[in-house]
Design a protein around this motif. Structure first.
Motif, PDB file in Angstrom:
ATOM      1  N   ALA A  94       0.824  -1.204   0.000  1.00  0.00           N
ATOM      2  CA  ALA A  94       0.000   0.000   0.000  1.00  0.00           C
ATOM      3  C   ALA A  94       0.862   1.261   0.000  1.00  0.00           C
ATOM      4  N   LEU A  95       1.920   1.283   0.801  1.00  0.00           N
ATOM      5  CA  LEU A  95       2.780   2.463   0.865  1.00  0.00           C
ATOM      6  C   LEU A  95       3.463   2.725  -0.474  1.00  0.00           C
ATOM      7  N   LEU A  96       3.980   1.678  -1.088  1.00  0.00           N
ATOM      8  CA  LEU A  96       4.650   1.853  -2.373  1.00  0.00           C
ATOM      9  C   LEU A  96       3.661   2.232  -3.476  1.00  0.00           C
ATOM     10  N   SER A  97       2.418   1.787  -3.346  1.00  0.00           N
ATOM     11  CA  SER A  97       1.422   2.137  -4.357  1.00  0.00           C
ATOM     12  C   SER A  97       1.156   3.632  -4.396  1.00  0.00           C
ATOM     13  N   GLN A  98       1.511   4.350  -3.321  1.00  0.00           N
ATOM     14  CA  GLN A  98       1.309   5.794  -3.260  1.00  0.00           C
ATOM     15  C   GLN A  98       2.577   6.569  -3.627  1.00  0.00           C
ATOM     16  N   CYS A  99       3.589   5.855  -4.094  1.00  0.00           N
ATOM     17  CA  CYS A  99       4.800   6.489  -4.613  1.00  0.00           C
ATOM     18  C   CYS A  99       4.750   6.473  -6.143  1.00  0.00           C
ATOM     19  N   HIS A 100       5.785   7.018  -6.772  1.00  0.00           N
ATOM     20  CA  HIS A 100       5.735   7.156  -8.235  1.00  0.00           C
ATOM     21  C   HIS A 100       6.937   6.536  -8.952  1.00  0.00           C
ATOM     22  N   LEU A 101       7.993   6.236  -8.224  1.00  0.00           N
ATOM     23  CA  LEU A 101       9.176   5.616  -8.808  1.00  0.00           C
ATOM     24  C   LEU A 101       9.921   4.895  -7.700  1.00  0.00           C
ATOM     25  N   PHE A 102      10.435   3.722  -8.004  1.00  0.00           N
ATOM     26  CA  PHE A 102      11.262   2.967  -7.056  1.00  0.00           C
ATOM     27  C   PHE A 102      12.668   2.849  -7.615  1.00  0.00           C
ATOM     28  N   ILE A 103      13.664   3.146  -6.783  1.00  0.00           N
ATOM     29  CA  ILE A 103      15.068   2.927  -7.136  1.00  0.00           C
ATOM     30  C   ILE A 103      15.673   2.058  -6.052  1.00  0.00           C
ATOM     31  N   GLY A 104      16.278   0.945  -6.443  1.00  0.00           N
ATOM     32  CA  GLY A 104      16.827   0.072  -5.410  1.00  0.00           C
ATOM     33  C   GLY A 104      17.619  -1.084  -5.964  1.00  0.00           C
TER      34      GLY A 104
END
Length: 348
Positions: free
Chosen positions: A255-265
């Motif tokens: 749920a938390l990541l669904s409210q972000c716009h880009l993932f870098i990792g």
């Protein structure tokens, strides 16, 4: 029919196994399906409508040692399952199904456990199936006679309810995230081992450049054990990030990541979760091979160099970690920019 599925132990593997689990549900729509899983994997599967029951397996707690495993096997035995499908390859998984007296037990013939299986499926060689791990679980079903062919899904999705998305949005705003501002999620850790981790100084350098151009909110995700990595990144950032390291559980992550716009990792469970909830992902690969474990999404940019020793699949590098140190901040910035540009266009 009552079917017991033994899930894999890693979050990333659990997501890559979802097509196989969904295929079981599709083949047996009226069956009562239970999944035995570590608690954090059970949390990933909880809202996916693939089973009727989740049975937490706590080998370091309630089910520790032989007495704990006997306790779990007795609980499972009481439910009188007809069939067990073992997606996990461990000896322990087969022993548990045998001890629970499940009449039919299907799994790969691995780790000396064939004695406990009623249908011991030969482990496929690398040339027999495509390289990506999602096919490995599907092939088990095909060889068991449950699938005619291997489907090639281009996106594995995790469902996140509207209620959980709204709750996550409130949480992030309370933590300092601005509504209407692009959010870059950073996953700088990897529970597999330090060999998978891109240096924290490189993360900071790339993030500083991206943030100067977009004014994005930067949100650090990670377990409590990864706090030192997040602290090292924070110390070099020109704008303070929102540091959620150690403040959330894996159950909260979709749920938390669904409210972000880009993932870098890095190549990690968080990477797979981010991709599965629909984020574009920029991933640094080093000791592992994206042909086998890249996130299953078209919205993915892989950044890697390939020295002679990669992929080695080691948890810790015995030499100079060159597969990661050869990846520069320039490379990650270049991979991230197109995704950020598309986000800004969509939000304009």
């Amino acid at each position: 029919m009552k079917i017991l599925i033994r899930a894999t132990n890693w979050v990333g593997d659990a997501i890559m196994a979802l097509p196989a689990i969904r295929a079981v549900r599709q083949r047996f729509p009226d069956a009562q399906i239970a999944i035995v899983a570590r608690p954090y994997v059970a949390d990933i599967y909880r809202d996916q409508e693939v089973c009727n029951q989740l049975i937490p397996y706590e080998p370091n707690g309630l089910h520790a040692g032989l007495s704990g495993r006997e306790r779990l096997s007795a609980e499972i035995r009481a439910q009188k399952f007809d069939l067990a499908l073992l997606l996990q390859n461990a000896f322990d998984a087969a022993w548990l199904a045998w001890r629970a007296k499940i009449p039919e037990r299907i799994g790969y013939a691995r780790d000396g456990r064939s004695f406990f299986l009623t249908k011991a499926i030969p482990d496929p060689t690398p040339t027999e199936i495509p390289a990506h791990e999602k096919f490995y679980y599907l092939e088990l079903l095909r060889r068991a006679g449950w699938l005619n062919s291997l489907s090639d899904e281009t996106f594995i999705d995790l469902k996140v309810s509207k209620e959980k998305r709204r709750s996550a949005e409130r949480f992030l705003e309370k933590a300092g995230a601005l509504s209407g501002t692009p959010r870059i999620a950073i996953g700088a850790g990897a529970s597999y081992g330090s060999a998978k981790c891109w240096p924290s100084s490189r993360f900071a350098e790339a993030v500083n450049r991206l943030q100067s151009e977009t004014a994005a909110n930067v949100i650090l995700f990670g377990t409590a054990a990864e706090a030192s990595v997040s602290a090292a990144i924070s110390a070099e950032l020109r704008t303070s990030p929102i540091d959620l390291t150690g403040k959330t559980a894996i159950a909260d992550l979709p749920a938390l990541l669904s409210q972000c716009h880009l993932f870098i990792g890095n190549d990690s469970g968080a990477m797979h979760v981010a991709a599965a909830v629909g984020l574009p992902v920029v991933v640094v690969f080093g000791p592992t091979d994206p042909l086998g474990t890249a996130p299953v999404t078209p919205r993915c940019s892989i950044v890697k160099q390939k020295p002679y020793c990669s992929p080695c699949f080691l948890r810790r590098c015995p030499t100079d970690h060159r597969c990661m140190t050869m990846v520069t901040a320039d490379m990650v910035e270049a991979a991230a920019k197109p995704w950020l540009t598309s986000i800004q266009v969509q939000r304009a």
